[in-house]
Design a protein around this motif. Structure first.
Motif, PDB file in Angstrom:
ATOM      1  N   HIS A   1       0.824  -1.207   0.000  1.00  0.00           N
ATOM      2  CA  HIS A   1       0.000   0.000   0.000  1.00  0.00           C
ATOM      3  C   HIS A   1       0.861   1.262   0.000  1.00  0.00           C
ATOM      4  O   HIS A   1       1.919   1.314   0.624  1.00  0.00           O
ATOM      5  N   LEU A   2       0.361   2.292  -0.670  1.00  0.00           N
ATOM      6  CA  LEU A   2       0.959   3.615  -0.636  1.00  0.00           C
ATOM      7  C   LEU A   2       0.400   4.371   0.563  1.00  0.00           C
ATOM      8  O   LEU A   2      -0.822   4.404   0.768  1.00  0.00           O
ATOM      9  N   GLN A   3       1.274   4.989   1.350  1.00  0.00           N
ATOM     10  CA  GLN A   3       0.837   5.803   2.482  1.00  0.00           C
ATOM     11  C   GLN A   3       1.516   7.166   2.393  1.00  0.00           C
ATOM     12  O   GLN A   3       2.743   7.258   2.419  1.00  0.00           O
ATOM     13  N   ILE A   4       0.715   8.200   2.257  1.00  0.00           N
ATOM     14  CA  ILE A   4       1.190   9.581   2.213  1.00  0.00           C
ATOM     15  C   ILE A   4       0.711  10.240   3.503  1.00  0.00           C
ATOM     16  O   ILE A   4      -0.472  10.148   3.842  1.00  0.00           O
ATOM     17  N   TRP A   5       1.596  10.920   4.214  1.00  0.00           N
ATOM     18  CA  TRP A   5       1.235  11.305   5.578  1.00  0.00           C
ATOM     19  C   TRP A   5       2.078  12.450   6.105  1.00  0.00           C
ATOM     20  O   TRP A   5       3.109  12.798   5.544  1.00  0.00           O
ATOM     21  N   HIS A   6       1.605  13.003   7.209  1.00  0.00           N
ATOM     22  CA  HIS A   6       2.402  13.912   8.033  1.00  0.00           C
ATOM     23  C   HIS A   6       1.847  13.865   9.442  1.00  0.00           C
ATOM     24  O   HIS A   6       0.642  13.726   9.642  1.00  0.00           O
ATOM     25  N   ASN A   7       2.738  13.954  10.393  1.00  0.00           N
ATOM     26  CA  ASN A   7       2.320  14.031  11.787  1.00  0.00           C
ATOM     27  C   ASN A   7       2.644  15.413  12.334  1.00  0.00           C
ATOM     28  O   ASN A   7       3.248  16.237  11.644  1.00  0.00           O
ATOM     29  N   GLY A   8       2.220  15.666  13.559  1.00  0.00           N
ATOM     30  CA  GLY A   8       2.497  16.960  14.166  1.00  0.00           C
ATOM     31  C   GLY A   8       2.468  16.876  15.677  1.00  0.00           C
ATOM     32  O   GLY A   8       1.830  15.997  16.256  1.00  0.00           O
ATOM     33  N   GLY A   9       3.168  17.795  16.302  1.00  0.00           N
ATOM     34  CA  GLY A   9       3.168  17.851  17.757  1.00  0.00           C
ATOM     35  C   GLY A   9       3.557  19.241  18.229  1.00  0.00           C
ATOM     36  O   GLY A   9       4.468  19.871  17.670  1.00  0.00           O
ATOM     37  N   THR A  10       2.847  19.741  19.223  1.00  0.00           N
ATOM     38  CA  THR A  10       3.195  21.001  19.875  1.00  0.00           C
ATOM     39  C   THR A  10       3.300  20.722  21.366  1.00  0.00           C
ATOM     40  O   THR A  10       3.323  19.566  21.787  1.00  0.00           O
ATOM     41  N   GLY A  11       3.342  21.767  22.171  1.00  0.00           N
ATOM     42  CA  GLY A  11       3.503  21.562  23.606  1.00  0.00           C
ATOM     43  C   GLY A  11       2.349  20.834  24.256  1.00  0.00           C
ATOM     44  O   GLY A  11       2.519  20.217  25.310  1.00  0.00           O
TER      45      GLY A  11
END
Length: 354
Positions: free
Chosen positions: A297-307
């Motif tokens: 499978h193709l997986q295109i993504w981004h994660n994120g994190g702040t305080g």
């Protein structure tokens, strides 16, 4: 997907599982043309209410995909060029580092191949890890960023290798806003949010309406102050909702039309820079293809994190599946998000990608 209720069950099970460690969480899943939403825990606000599809969360580095799409939109319109040097978009007296005779371009910034360090000059990584620290990026004004840029040494020749850089993404947002003669928030509103009908995505709390913004929490579930990132907002300053992000990911595979928005989305994925033989960078997005034994499978993504927040947005245009997880606690949500995305992909009906 076998039954419509399966989608709701999967979303709810993921939300309830995450709520054991997170104060509150909102989950959205997309498959077979349908979106399902689930939530668990609380917003952490004074009213003690539960989060929902329209609750606002800081989305951290998922913001970088909006910055990159703004770049693509402006490139399609002819306002900028992908391979235009960053220096051309900054004040004339700005000193921009180079290496090996190669200048930093807008493409480099959007694919994390600029060679710039992760953080602005003088910003210590430990400041990001202190519990309940007020926005560590609050002092990242344009003046401070550009002054530090002049004293920054590149870690590699631009275009050579992927080195993730909040500084680079923030400078991209700043530079594009300067070229457009506006603020970063207005840039994203004009280039991305208005064309896609995203009514609850922006930098300032003023776009959220009273009571809609969840309260962030640190890793010990204690209230954490918001992050706004000043003039580095292009790296992680946006807030959004699960509902808006469903519309955002759907646009990522519904891009077959002739209009500028569709052309810009196609451009973001036409650009590829290989990180290694398993993964690569598009403009703003990370991507990889699973091993054939895992379904290829193709997986295109981004994660994120702040305080006080964690986020994940991932999708597969080939199967028409997507997962969005937003949390108001500083614990990564990547592992359950990837597991859920793969489950959707394994069950999906074949989808004709745009």
């Amino acid at each position: 997907m076998d039954q419509p209720q399966d989608l709701d069950t999967l979303a709810l099970a993921t939300a309830e599982g995450l709520a054991r460690r997170h104060v509150g969480v909102a989950v959205a899943v997309v498959a077979d043309g349908r979106a399902a939403y689930a939530a668990a825990g609380t917003t952490g606000s004074a009213d003690g209410g539960s989060p929902g599809a329209d609750t606002l969360f800081e989305i951290g580095s998922v913001t970088k995909t909006f910055t990159a799409l703004s770049l693509a939109r402006m490139a399609v319109a002819g306002t900028v060029e992908l391979d235009e040097p960053l220096a051309r978009l900054l004040p004339e007296a700005t000193s921009v580092p180079s290496r090996g005779g190669q200048e930093i371009t807008l493409r480099h910034l959007a694919t994390h191949t600029s060679g710039l360090p992760r953080l602005p000059k003088g910003m210590m990584p430990r400041a990001l890890l202190r519990p309940r620290t007020p926005d560590p990026y609050a002092g990242c004004t344009a003046e401070v960023l550009l002054s530090g840029l002049a004293r920054t040494r590149l870690r590699s020749t631009p275009g050579r290798r992927v080195r993730y850089s909040n500084l680079g993404a923030g400078l991209l947002g700043l530079a594009l806003a300067r070229r457009a003669g506006t603020t970063y928030e207005q840039l994203v509103a004009t280039q991305v949010c208005a064309p896609l009908g995203l009514s609850a995505t922006g930098v300032t709390a003023g776009v959220t309406g009273p009571g809609r913004l969840a309260q962030g929490h640190d890793s010990r579930r204690r209230p954490s102050p918001p992050w706004n990132l000043a003039d580095l907002a292009g790296a992680g300053g946006l807030r959004s909702s699960a509902r808006d992000l469903v519309s955002y990911v759907r646009a990522q595979w519904e891009c077959a039309g002739p209009d500028e928005q569709a052309e810009a989305i196609r451009l973001t994925r036409q650009v590829e820079h290989r990180d290694n033989r398993f993964s690569w960078m598009h403009l703003g997005w990370r991507a990889h293809r699973l091993h054939p034994r895992q379904g290829a499978h193709l997986q295109i993504w981004h994660n994120g994190g702040t305080g006080g927040f964690a986020s994940f947005v991932g999708f597969d245009p080939e199967s028409g599946t997507a997962v969005i997880i937003l949390s108001n606690t500083r614990h990564p949500v990547d592992a359950p998000a990837f597991n859920l995305l793969r489950t959707l992909q394994d069950r999906a009906t074949p989808h004709d990608a745009a």
